[in-house]
Write a protein that holds these residues in place. Structure first.
Motif, mmCIF file in Angstrom:
data_model
loop_
_atom_site.group_PDB
_atom_site.id
_atom_site.type_symbol
_atom_site.label_atom_id
_atom_site.label_comp_id
_atom_site.label_asym_id
_atom_site.label_seq_id
_atom_site.Cartn_x
_atom_site.Cartn_y
_atom_site.Cartn_z
ATOM 1 N N LEU A 106 0.816 -1.219 0.000
ATOM 2 C CA LEU A 106 0.000 0.000 0.000
ATOM 3 C C LEU A 106 0.852 1.274 0.000
ATOM 4 N N GLY A 107 2.173 1.095 0.057
ATOM 5 C CA GLY A 107 3.066 2.240 -0.034
ATOM 6 C C GLY A 107 3.475 2.849 1.288
ATOM 7 N N PHE A 108 3.174 2.180 2.388
ATOM 8 C CA PHE A 108 3.547 2.676 3.704
ATOM 9 C C PHE A 108 4.834 2.003 4.154
ATOM 10 N N ASN A 109 5.631 2.692 4.980
ATOM 11 C CA ASN A 109 6.811 2.025 5.519
ATOM 12 C C ASN A 109 6.407 1.257 6.765
ATOM 13 N N GLN A 110 7.278 0.359 7.189
ATOM 14 C CA GLN A 110 6.903 -0.544 8.270
ATOM 15 C C GLN A 110 6.700 0.168 9.604
ATOM 16 N N SER A 111 7.247 1.374 9.758
ATOM 17 C CA SER A 111 7.057 2.090 11.022
ATOM 18 C C SER A 111 5.818 2.990 11.007
ATOM 19 N N SER A 112 5.093 3.007 9.883
ATOM 20 C CA SER A 112 3.881 3.833 9.795
ATOM 21 C C SER A 112 2.872 3.427 10.850
ATOM 22 N N LYS A 113 2.230 4.419 11.454
ATOM 23 C CA LYS A 113 1.155 4.161 12.422
ATOM 24 C C LYS A 113 -0.053 3.708 11.619
ATOM 25 N N PHE A 114 -0.165 2.409 11.490
ATOM 26 C CA PHE A 114 -1.157 1.823 10.603
ATOM 27 C C PHE A 114 -1.427 0.433 11.120
ATOM 28 N N ASP A 115 -2.179 0.339 12.231
ATOM 29 C CA ASP A 115 -2.294 -0.971 12.867
ATOM 30 C C ASP A 115 -3.669 -1.266 13.459
ATOM 31 N N THR A 116 -4.678 -0.584 12.983
ATOM 32 C CA THR A 116 -6.028 -0.862 13.480
ATOM 33 C C THR A 116 -6.975 -1.099 12.305
#
Length: 183
Positions: A106-116
């Motif tokens: 999706l183009g986000f890096n692994q540290s992106s706040k993207f976890d819900t």
């Protein structure tokens, strides 16, 4: 894994120590587990055999993870999963996880706040959101598991562009049909 110490212990002490280690492992602490040297040679051999079995299983699990990671990354497949202790979705007790590969796709890096779940559903195109959620809920509510969750819809990627994606999954269910996990 169990490691030997020089001091020998009784069977009762061994039971107490392994019970404590089990509790630590259940809480995710798998580091520093030790078994004292056991005076009974047969029991010591049993513990050694179990340690070796555990090591072989861990090696196989790691090899399986490596194979899965290779398959996912080479085929541009990412995943999310949700554990549903109550069998209800959505629910505040659910545990939601997003795979690193899905973030990358999706183009986000692994540290992106993207976890819900909310983070993920915000990326579904507004024109497709109701259809995606209806399909997901229909799958979860069908205790027979015959209703599939498999559809194509648009998602907004990290660069702001919407692209077509295929979303599919399956609920793992208790014998009574109540879902406990969705992958």
């Amino acid at each position: 894994m169990f490691f030997k110490k020089e001091k020998s212990v009784s069977l009762e002490q061994l039971l107490q120590e392994t019970t404590t280690q089990l509790q630590q492992a259940q809480q995710g602490n798998l580091e520093g587990l030790y078994i004292e040297t056991i005076e009974n040679e047969q029991l010591q051999q049993i513990v050694s055999n179990l340690n070796e079995i555990n090591e072989l299983k861990n090696n196989e699990i790691e090899a399986g993870k490596m194979r899965l990671d290779a398959i996912l990354s080479n085929n541009a497949v990412g995943f999310w999963d949700v554990t549903m202790p109550s069998g209800k979705f959505p629910h505040q007790d659910n545990v939601f996880k997003i795979d690193i590969e899905l973030k990358r796709i999706l183009g986000f890096n692994q540290s992106s706040k993207f976890d819900t779940l909310a983070d993920l559903t915000k990326l579904v195109s507004p024109q497709d959101g109701e259809r995606v959620m209806a399909s997901l809920l229909a799958h979860l509510q069908d205790s027979s598991g015959r209703t599939h969750f498999d559809l194509t819809h648009k998602m907004r990627f990290a660069d702001g562009q919407e692209r077509w994606v295929r979303t599919f999954g399956a609920a793992l269910r208790h014998d009574n049909g109540v879902p406990y996990r969705l992958v």
